[in-house]
Motif scaffolding. Structure first.
Motif, PDB file in Angstrom:
ATOM      1  N   GLN A 213       0.851  -1.189   0.000  1.00 30.88           N
ATOM      2  CA  GLN A 213       0.000   0.000   0.000  1.00 30.88           C
ATOM      3  C   GLN A 213       0.886   1.238   0.000  1.00 30.88           C
ATOM      4  OE1 GLN A 213      -2.324  -0.467   3.541  1.00 30.88           O
ATOM      5  NE2 GLN A 213      -3.736  -1.889   2.586  1.00 30.88           N
ATOM      6  N   ILE A 214       0.589   2.175  -0.904  1.00 31.06           N
ATOM      7  CA  ILE A 214       1.312   3.446  -0.960  1.00 31.06           C
ATOM      8  C   ILE A 214       0.375   4.531  -0.442  1.00 31.06           C
ATOM      9  CG2 ILE A 214       2.533   5.093  -2.417  1.00 31.06           C
ATOM     10  CD1 ILE A 214       3.016   2.752  -4.395  1.00 31.06           C
ATOM     11  N   PHE A 215       0.782   5.155   0.673  1.00 35.22           N
ATOM     12  CA  PHE A 215      -0.037   6.162   1.344  1.00 35.22           C
ATOM     13  C   PHE A 215       0.555   7.549   1.098  1.00 35.22           C
ATOM     14  CE2 PHE A 215      -0.908   8.807   5.113  1.00 35.22           C
ATOM     15  CZ  PHE A 215      -2.292   8.757   5.131  1.00 35.22           C
ATOM     16  N   ASP A 216      -0.318   8.500   0.730  1.00 37.24           N
ATOM     17  CA  ASP A 216       0.092   9.897   0.534  1.00 37.24           C
ATOM     18  C   ASP A 216      -0.477  10.730   1.679  1.00 37.24           C
ATOM     19  OD1 ASP A 216       0.495  12.525  -0.206  1.00 37.24           O
ATOM     20  OD2 ASP A 216      -0.159  12.239  -2.274  1.00 37.24           O
ATOM     21  N   PRO A 217       0.374  11.259   2.569  1.00 39.35           N
ATOM     22  CA  PRO A 217      -0.140  12.031   3.708  1.00 39.35           C
ATOM     23  C   PRO A 217      -0.822  13.340   3.306  1.00 39.35           C
ATOM     24  CG  PRO A 217       2.261  12.055   3.688  1.00 39.35           C
ATOM     25  CD  PRO A 217       1.825  11.122   2.612  1.00 39.35           C
ATOM     26  N   LYS A 218      -0.450  13.903   2.160  1.00 42.47           N
ATOM     27  CA  LYS A 218      -1.107  15.134   1.710  1.00 42.47           C
ATOM     28  C   LYS A 218      -2.556  14.869   1.333  1.00 42.47           C
ATOM     29  CE  LYS A 218       2.886  17.712   0.154  1.00 42.47           C
ATOM     30  NZ  LYS A 218       3.595  18.318  -0.963  1.00 42.47           N
ATOM     31  N   GLN A 219      -2.815  13.716   0.719  1.00 46.67           N
ATOM     32  CA  GLN A 219      -4.172  13.339   0.344  1.00 46.67           C
ATOM     33  C   GLN A 219      -4.869  12.570   1.461  1.00 46.67           C
ATOM     34  OE1 GLN A 219      -4.613  11.543  -3.556  1.00 46.67           O
ATOM     35  NE2 GLN A 219      -2.705  12.487  -4.240  1.00 46.67           N
ATOM     36  N   ASP A 220      -4.091  12.148   2.450  1.00 46.99           N
ATOM     37  CA  ASP A 220      -4.603  11.397   3.599  1.00 46.99           C
ATOM     38  C   ASP A 220      -5.325  10.115   3.179  1.00 46.99           C
ATOM     39  OD1 ASP A 220      -4.901  10.979   6.316  1.00 46.99           O
ATOM     40  OD2 ASP A 220      -6.866  11.954   6.382  1.00 46.99           O
ATOM     41  N   ARG A 221      -4.713   9.396   2.217  1.00 44.31           N
ATOM     42  CA  ARG A 221      -5.317   8.143   1.759  1.00 44.31           C
ATOM     43  C   ARG A 221      -4.289   7.279   1.040  1.00 44.31           C
ATOM     44  NH1 ARG A 221      -6.915   7.777  -3.679  1.00 44.31           N
ATOM     45  NH2 ARG A 221      -6.405   9.619  -4.877  1.00 44.31           N
ATOM     46  N   VAL A 222      -4.629   6.008   0.875  1.00 43.80           N
ATOM     47  CA  VAL A 222      -3.820   5.091   0.073  1.00 43.80           C
ATOM     48  C   VAL A 222      -4.074   5.450  -1.384  1.00 43.80           C
ATOM     49  CG1 VAL A 222      -3.474   2.686  -0.594  1.00 43.80           C
ATOM     50  CG2 VAL A 222      -3.885   3.256   1.798  1.00 43.80           C
ATOM     51  N   VAL A 223      -2.995   5.769  -2.110  1.00 41.64           N
ATOM     52  CA  VAL A 223      -3.135   6.206  -3.494  1.00 41.64           C
ATOM     53  C   VAL A 223      -2.887   5.092  -4.506  1.00 41.64           C
ATOM     54  CG1 VAL A 223      -2.684   8.634  -3.046  1.00 41.64           C
ATOM     55  CG2 VAL A 223      -0.768   7.109  -3.520  1.00 41.64           C
ATOM     56  N   LYS A 224      -2.253   4.000  -4.055  1.00 37.78           N
ATOM     57  CA  LYS A 224      -2.025   2.878  -4.963  1.00 37.78           C
ATOM     58  C   LYS A 224      -1.819   1.608  -4.166  1.00 37.78           C
ATOM     59  CE  LYS A 224       0.361   1.338  -9.041  1.00 37.78           C
ATOM     60  NZ  LYS A 224       1.158   1.678 -10.186  1.00 37.78           N
ATOM     61  N   VAL A 225      -2.307   0.511  -4.710  1.00 42.76           N
ATOM     62  CA  VAL A 225      -2.113  -0.819  -4.130  1.00 42.76           C
ATOM     63  C   VAL A 225      -1.442  -1.667  -5.210  1.00 42.76           C
ATOM     64  CG1 VAL A 225      -3.270  -2.855  -3.188  1.00 42.76           C
ATOM     65  CG2 VAL A 225      -4.142  -0.573  -2.658  1.00 42.76           C
ATOM     66  N   VAL A 226      -0.353  -2.320  -4.834  1.00 42.49           N
ATOM     67  CA  VAL A 226       0.429  -3.122  -5.771  1.00 42.49           C
ATOM     68  C   VAL A 226       0.589  -4.517  -5.190  1.00 42.49           C
ATOM     69  CG1 VAL A 226       2.674  -3.327  -6.926  1.00 42.49           C
ATOM     70  CG2 VAL A 226       1.728  -1.062  -6.466  1.00 42.49           C
ATOM     71  N   GLN A 227       0.405  -5.523  -6.034  1.00 42.55           N
ATOM     72  CA  GLN A 227       0.594  -6.892  -5.567  1.00 42.55           C
ATOM     73  C   GLN A 227       2.077  -7.143  -5.304  1.00 42.55           C
ATOM     74  OE1 GLN A 227      -1.385  -9.904  -7.831  1.00 42.55           O
ATOM     75  NE2 GLN A 227      -0.053 -11.509  -7.065  1.00 42.55           N
ATOM     76  N   LEU A 228       2.369  -7.724  -4.152  1.00 36.71           N
ATOM     77  CA  LEU A 228       3.741  -8.058  -3.788  1.00 36.71           C
ATOM     78  C   LEU A 228       4.263  -9.137  -4.734  1.00 36.71           C
ATOM     79  CD1 LEU A 228       6.059  -7.702  -1.699  1.00 36.71           C
ATOM     80  CD2 LEU A 228       5.025  -9.562  -0.420  1.00 36.71           C
ATOM     81  N   ASN A 229       5.468  -8.927  -5.239  1.00 39.43           N
ATOM     82  CA  ASN A 229       6.095  -9.949  -6.073  1.00 39.43           C
ATOM     83  C   ASN A 229       7.471 -10.272  -5.512  1.00 39.43           C
ATOM     84  OD1 ASN A 229       8.040  -8.089  -7.158  1.00 39.43           O
ATOM     85  ND2 ASN A 229       6.509  -7.369  -8.620  1.00 39.43           N
ATOM     86  N   ASP A 230       8.104 -11.302  -6.052  1.00 40.74           N
ATOM     87  CA  ASP A 230       9.400 -11.758  -5.532  1.00 40.74           C
ATOM     88  C   ASP A 230      10.482 -10.687  -5.640  1.00 40.74           C
ATOM     89  OD1 ASP A 230       8.410 -14.209  -4.799  1.00 40.74           O
ATOM     90  OD2 ASP A 230       9.056 -15.223  -6.637  1.00 40.74           O
ATOM     91  N   GLU A 231      10.459  -9.919  -6.714  1.00 36.33           N
ATOM     92  CA  GLU A 231      11.503  -8.912  -6.917  1.00 36.33           C
ATOM     93  C   GLU A 231      11.444  -7.819  -5.844  1.00 36.33           C
ATOM     94  OE1 GLU A 231      13.465  -6.542 -10.707  1.00 36.33           O
ATOM     95  OE2 GLU A 231      11.471  -7.411 -10.902  1.00 36.33           O
TER      96      GLU A 231
END
Length: 142
Positions: A30-48
């Protein structure tokens, strides 16, 4: 000050409530932006991404020098570590299942880890922010 309190509350809420996983057991960053006060993107975890973050946390050899590391800008990235990794080093001896990477706009990035007894520890992030940005397909620095 209000944003800092919100960021701290967000981090604790994320810690207390794990990300809902699908039946296949996918884990999400989860990528959270404190300026927007919300999660701005969700990315599936991968091995890399997993390997990059785990190798970075295992290389920790010093604490983050600032006493109050939270910031009102940049991004906070929650990375679940599955399976959890035992880190035994100079500064950290704990089982790590979540790592928070804080990337302030104008300061050095750092890790935030909660030990088994919920003690918060911060460490410099020595990984490459540009490489992480490419893996997440998200611009972390302007």
């Amino acid at each position: 000050m209000r944003k800092k309190i919100l960021i701290v509350m967000f981090v604790f809420i994320m810690l207390l409530h794990s990300t809902v996983s699908s039946a296949l057991g996918f884990k999400y960053i989860q990528i959270f932006d404190p300026k927007q006060d919300r999660v701005v993107k969700v990315v599936q975890l991968n091995d890399e991404i997993h390997n990059m973050v785990v190798s970075s946390i295992k290389d920790v050899d010093s604490l983050y020098p600032k006493s109050k590391p939270l910031t009102d800008d940049g991004y906070a990235i929650k990375v679940p570590i599955y399976p959890a990794v035992r880190v035994e080093g100079k500064c950290l001896n704990s089982l790590v299942d979540n790592i928070f990477i804080i990337i302030p706009q104008h300061e050095a990035p750092f890790f935030m880890v909660f030990e088994d007894d919920n003690k918060q520890l911060c460490f410099p992030f020595k990984g490459n922010v540009n490489d992480l940005s490419k893996l997440l397909d998200f611009k972390l620095r302007s």
